[in-house]
Design a protein around this motif. Structure first.
Motif, mmCIF file in Angstrom:
data_model
loop_
_atom_site.group_PDB
_atom_site.id
_atom_site.type_symbol
_atom_site.label_atom_id
_atom_site.label_comp_id
_atom_site.label_asym_id
_atom_site.label_seq_id
_atom_site.Cartn_x
_atom_site.Cartn_y
_atom_site.Cartn_z
ATOM 1 N N MET A 116 39.200 6.122 39.489
ATOM 2 C CA MET A 116 39.033 7.324 38.673
ATOM 3 C C MET A 116 38.587 8.489 39.534
ATOM 4 S SD MET A 116 36.549 7.817 35.429
ATOM 5 C CE MET A 116 37.235 8.411 33.907
ATOM 6 N N ARG A 117 39.233 9.634 39.304
ATOM 7 C CA ARG A 117 38.881 10.787 40.111
ATOM 8 C C ARG A 117 37.595 11.435 39.610
ATOM 9 N NH1 ARG A 117 44.806 13.094 39.879
ATOM 10 N NH2 ARG A 117 44.457 12.073 37.879
ATOM 11 N N LEU A 118 36.980 12.138 40.553
ATOM 12 C CA LEU A 118 35.710 12.803 40.254
ATOM 13 C C LEU A 118 35.864 13.764 39.064
ATOM 14 C CD1 LEU A 118 32.827 13.178 41.299
ATOM 15 C CD2 LEU A 118 33.672 14.954 42.820
ATOM 16 N N ALA A 119 36.938 14.560 39.083
ATOM 17 C CA ALA A 119 37.131 15.553 38.021
ATOM 18 C C ALA A 119 37.267 14.869 36.663
ATOM 19 C CB ALA A 119 38.357 16.406 38.318
ATOM 20 N N ASP A 120 37.966 13.704 36.652
ATOM 21 C CA ASP A 120 38.122 12.992 35.383
ATOM 22 C C ASP A 120 36.777 12.519 34.852
ATOM 23 O OD1 ASP A 120 40.786 13.378 35.584
ATOM 24 O OD2 ASP A 120 41.265 11.379 36.321
ATOM 25 N N LEU A 121 35.948 12.048 35.774
ATOM 26 C CA LEU A 121 34.621 11.579 35.376
ATOM 27 C C LEU A 121 33.809 12.718 34.751
ATOM 28 C CD1 LEU A 121 32.467 9.329 35.468
ATOM 29 C CD2 LEU A 121 31.817 10.177 37.726
ATOM 30 N N VAL A 122 33.835 13.885 35.422
ATOM 31 C CA VAL A 122 33.080 15.018 34.893
ATOM 32 C C VAL A 122 33.663 15.474 33.552
ATOM 33 C CG1 VAL A 122 32.329 17.379 35.326
ATOM 34 C CG2 VAL A 122 32.390 15.743 37.193
ATOM 35 N N ALA A 123 34.997 15.478 33.456
ATOM 36 C CA ALA A 123 35.619 15.858 32.190
ATOM 37 C C ALA A 123 35.177 14.897 31.085
ATOM 38 C CB ALA A 123 37.143 15.846 32.326
ATOM 39 N N GLY A 124 35.077 13.613 31.430
ATOM 40 C CA GLY A 124 34.602 12.634 30.463
ATOM 41 C C GLY A 124 33.197 12.956 29.989
ATOM 42 N N ILE A 125 32.354 13.418 30.921
ATOM 43 C CA ILE A 125 30.973 13.740 30.546
ATOM 44 C C ILE A 125 30.931 14.992 29.658
ATOM 45 C CG2 ILE A 125 28.724 14.417 31.444
ATOM 46 C CD1 ILE A 125 29.327 12.612 33.852
ATOM 47 N N VAL A 126 31.763 15.988 29.997
ATOM 48 C CA VAL A 126 31.840 17.174 29.132
ATOM 49 C C VAL A 126 32.220 16.736 27.729
ATOM 50 C CG1 VAL A 126 33.064 19.332 28.689
ATOM 51 C CG2 VAL A 126 32.477 18.707 31.025
ATOM 52 N N PHE A 127 33.187 15.826 27.667
ATOM 53 C CA PHE A 127 33.648 15.387 26.358
ATOM 54 C C PHE A 127 32.576 14.585 25.637
ATOM 55 C CE2 PHE A 127 36.514 13.633 23.233
ATOM 56 C CZ PHE A 127 37.248 14.759 22.935
ATOM 57 N N LEU A 128 31.778 13.851 26.412
ATOM 58 C CA LEU A 128 30.672 13.091 25.823
ATOM 59 C C LEU A 128 29.664 14.044 25.169
ATOM 60 C CD1 LEU A 128 30.388 10.013 25.941
ATOM 61 C CD2 LEU A 128 28.765 10.309 27.805
ATOM 62 N N ALA A 129 29.408 15.180 25.843
ATOM 63 C CA ALA A 129 28.490 16.173 25.263
ATOM 64 C C ALA A 129 29.075 16.728 23.969
ATOM 65 C CB ALA A 129 28.228 17.302 26.264
ATOM 66 N N LEU A 130 30.384 16.971 23.973
ATOM 67 C CA LEU A 130 31.050 17.449 22.765
ATOM 68 C C LEU A 130 30.952 16.405 21.655
ATOM 69 C CD1 LEU A 130 32.488 20.147 22.425
ATOM 70 C CD2 LEU A 130 34.657 18.939 22.693
ATOM 71 N N ASN A 131 31.093 15.143 22.062
ATOM 72 C CA ASN A 131 30.957 14.025 21.134
ATOM 73 C C ASN A 131 29.546 14.013 20.531
ATOM 74 O OD1 ASN A 131 31.810 10.473 21.475
ATOM 75 N ND2 ASN A 131 31.072 11.626 19.749
ATOM 76 N N GLY A 132 28.543 14.219 21.396
ATOM 77 C CA GLY A 132 27.165 14.276 20.913
ATOM 78 C C GLY A 132 26.981 15.399 19.910
#
Lengths: 452, 345
Positions: B1-17
């Motif tokens: 998994m690329r770094l950018a994908d990981l960070v995008a996942g975290i952004v999305f996790l915040a949106l999920n929260g």
């Protein structure tokens, strides 16, 4: 109204509105914690009432600050997409850290406001302490981001793009230290004096009111030391400006020509066409002394920059004069207060001192607004000094006057409501007969509910 | 998994929260607006008690998602700010009115009169509708692939650039879906907040109704996606993960409704939050690797690696502070047996 002007006006209104709440959000939790601590130590219910009132004030103001801060972070993209495209990777770091500090503040404010009866007393006090600390931290992070706009570092330019980005170096930009100190002190001084001023005014009408006396003392404890330190920090800022942002300093001082032994220009109206300042008082060598601590030092004037890169000189000069004058007044009143208190005098019976403090109530906030005008207007026409012009950062969206008017109306409306609520919730004297008297009521060990 | 994908996942996790926590606070406003019957004042009071201690912390999830987006994916942030200027401005007005009206509602009355308080309660309730509707609409616009570059110099008119991308039946149906989903979450959570059985029954019925409405809204979105968001629809139907995801989402939906039906409220709460989260992740997966389909990928929009790494470090550090704090907040206020006394003093 041109779109660029509308965008700048909307940003200015949003910032001018938000900064009031941000500043109170930094300092008011400290007052609230001090009052609660006094209550826990002395057991006097009057301090509990004070802590709860200031907590209510913090709740109202924090909520408005939180939503108006959200507006600002969206507006960075809605109004200045090209700025964010360029600056986001470089300066997003302090914004992210601010996000965390703000998160912490929101969590513990919730615990503090609603947890009076749910958690042990030391935990409650500690929650208030965390609110005060994280409030100050989030202010510092935001100012670090602004400092970078004034003295951009941590990247290299290659065909208009940033390369070799170093976000840590960007956070440690030359303006960061002086700006964060100046702003944090301003927050404590402005809020402390605003609250002290209101209670001084009420004491003038009702000299024996024990409630207002206690409130006055705690507010001064927060405001007065900061007001005394602020001129020292202002000197640090001026020396920084002389080295790193000479055009801003030249505009603030209305210095048109680069020269050695530059005078300090007090007051006056800068005439940009004729390049001279009318009706001003010049203090010989004053500016060189202040900027470099050397009467013969060369200070750069506006002529160091091309004419189309000058900010609005009269506006910056007047805002700067206003900020310095008001800050000086508060520092002097703080010194006077400190001297009287050190001599053991009763502050509440010194009519002239109370009047001076009451007069100072709005001054800190006016100085904060004026100071932001200096730093923001003084940087124009740049949004990132020397790198990106404001005109190149604005959104291509037309008709920006509509959102500008909408948000201005919204904020005017909110401002009126908040003022009215604050009057009802915190300022109005409590209706508890014993507290009308001069003496402190006997220790109640805090069992009584002192809601208004 | 690329770094950018990981960070995008975290952004999305915040949106999920934000969706499952902050969204429910907006949903509370819907139920304050729809409060009916002899217990309507008690319903509103319960909603205010439930939201009071946590709404600001819940709101910060949105700010977190936003600052991470502009730090780590500035190109996407800039484009969103331009194309979705109008709906996002309205989202902001909704946020400002909702947040301040709620506070004024809580602190505006007290012992000094309830007229003003009721007034702010209705501003709070109405303002709670604006933000979910338009935030959902913005999501719909992104999913339909109409948040494109251009606008400047493309010769297109104001309507084409700033209105057409989001003023579509599909995008607006996503807005409606978001509103119903938030109302559903709020009703489910409120069954646990309520102390009196009759109040709990009120919100159980509302939760069941909203659950059914959510099913209808999902059908509407799915129908409109045929012409509105064909790419997302294709992803949601033909991707290898599609069937397992739909089964899982369906299972959580059934569990939530069954939990409500059998009055197993804790189970219903977990299932409802999982259901909404899975729907969100379905959207995210369907447009991967694009952050703004049809042309801006996560990798293209990403900030330099050094920024992403630093942000990851800050996130780890922040999590150490935040997660225990959040745990404490919710333990103090969401696991007690008696409701807080504030507001009744």
């Amino acid at each position: 109204m041109p779109d660029l002007l509308a965008a700048r006006s909307q940003m200015a209104v949003s910032l001018a509105f938000h900064i009031v709440f941000a500043v109170i959000g930094i300092a008011m939790p400290l007052m609230m914690v001090l009052a609660e601590r006094r209550w826990q130590v002395t057991g006097h219910a009057i301090y509990l009432d004070l802590a709860k009132r200031w907590a209510r004030g913090t709740a109202i103001l924090f909520a408005v600050g939180a939503v108006s801060g959200t507006v600002l972070s969206f507006e960075l993209g809605l109004l200045w997409p090209e700025f964010m495209r360029f600056a986001g990777p470089i300066i997003g770091m302090p914004f992210s850290l601010e996000g965390f500090a703000f998160f912490t503040e929101a969590i513990f404010l919730g615990i503090y406001l609603y947890g009076w009866d749910l958690i042990p007393r030391p935990a409650h006090l500690a929650a208030g302490g965390v609110v005060a600390l994280s409030g100050a931290a989030s202010g510092i992070f935001v100012v670090i981001a602004n400092a970078w706009m004034n003295t951009p570092t941590g990247f290299e330019l290659a065909q208009g793009h940033a390369v070799n980005v170093d976000p840590i170096a960007a956070m440690a930009s030359p303006a960061a230290l002086s700006q964060t100190i100046h702003m944090t002190l301003a927050a404590y001084a402005a809020t402390g004096f605003a609250v002290a001023g209101i209670h001084a005014f009420l004491l003038l009408k009702d000299r024996a009111n024990a409630f207002h006396r206690r409130a006055l003392v705690i507010a001064l404890l927060v405001g007065a030391p900061a007001a005394v330190l602020q001129p020292i920090s202002g000197d640090l800022s001026a020396r920084h400006l002389a080295r790193h942002q000479p055009v801003k300093l030249a505009a603030a001082e209305a210095l048109f020509e680069t020269r050695a032994g530059a005078p300090l220009t007090l007051g006056g109206w800068p005439d940009v066409e004729r390049r001279q300042t009318r009706l001003a008082i010049d203090v010989p060598y004053g500016l060189s002394l202040l900027a470099f601590h050397d009467p013969g030092a060369v200070v750069k004037g506006l002529d160091a920059a091309p004419r189309d890169e000058w900010p609005n000189v009269p506006a910056v000069h007047l805002a700067f004069q206003l900020m310095v004058a008001l800050g000086t007044y508060l520092a002097l009143v703080a010194l006077w207060t400190g001297w009287r208190a050190w001599r053991g005098a009763d502050l509440a019976h010194n009519t002239w001192l109370l009047r001076a403090i009451a007069l100072g109530a709005p001054m800190g906030f006016i100085a904060v607004e004026a100071g932001w005008m200096v730093t923001e207007l003084g940087r124009q026409p740049w949004v990132i000094y020397g790198v990106l012009k404001t005109a190149d950062a604005v959104t291509p969206m037309p008709g920006l006057i509509v959102p500008f008017l909408a948000f201005t109306l919204l904020y005017c409306f909110l401002g009126v409501i908040v003022a009215w609520l604050l009057y009802r919730q915190i300022i109005r004297s409590p209706d508890i007969p014993e507290w009308r008297g001069f003496y402190m009521p006997p220790a109640g060990r805090g069992n009584r509910k002192a809601e208004g | 998994m690329r770094l950018a994908d990981l960070v995008a996942g975290i952004v999305f996790l915040a949106l999920n929260g934000y969706a499952v926590l902050g969204g429910a606070d907006f949903g509370g406003g819907v139920w304050a607006l729809l409060a009916r019957g002899t217990r309507k004042d008690r319903q509103r009071e319960l909603i205010a008690d439930a939201i009071g201690p946590v709404w600001e912390a819940n709101h910060v999830w949105l700010i977190l998602a936003l600052v991470l987006l502009f730090t780590c994916f500035p190109a996407a942030f800039a484009r969103l700010g331009i194309v979705l200027h109008i709906p996002l401005s309205l989202v902001l007005i909704g946020i400002v009115l909702r947040g301040s009206a709620f506070t004024f509602w809580r602190y505006g009355g007290g012992a000094h009169g309830d007229e003003a308080q009721r007034h702010w309660g209705s501003v709070f309730a109405v303002a709670s509708l604006i933000t979910p509707l338009l935030l959902g609409t913005a999501v719909g616009a992104i999913a339909s692939g109409s948040v494109r570059a251009g606008g400047t110099g493309s010769g297109a008119g104001f309507y084409d650039v700033y209105v057409a991308p989001w003023w579509t039946a599909f995008a607006l149906s996503v807005g409606a879906f978001a509103l119903v989903a938030f109302a559903f979450l709020a009703a489910v959570y409120l069954t646990l907040e309520a102390q009196q059985p009759e109040l709990r029954e009120d919100f159980r019925r509302r939760a069941l109704g909203a659950g059914a409405a959510l099913f209808g809204a999902a059908l509407l979105v799915l129908t409109l996606s045929g012409s509105g968001a064909p790419r997302m629809r294709a992803g949601l139907i033909f991707a290898p993960w599609a069937v397992p995801l739909h089964l899982l989402t369906g299972a959580t939906a059934v569990t939530a409704l069954a939990g409500l039906w059998r009055r197993r409220y804790r189970l219903a709460r977990v299932a409802a939050a999982a259901q909404v989260s899975l729907i969100l992740w379905g959207w995210a997966l369907s447009q991967y690797p694009y952050i703004l389909p049809p042309d801006l990928t996560i990798t293209e929009a990403a900030a330099p690696a050094v920024t992403l790494r630093l942000v990851l470090g800050a996130l780890a550090l922040g999590a150490v502070v935040l997660l225990p704090s959040l745990y404490y907040l919710f333990r103090v206020f969401k696991s007690r047996s008696q409701p807080s006394a504030i507001g009744r003093q």
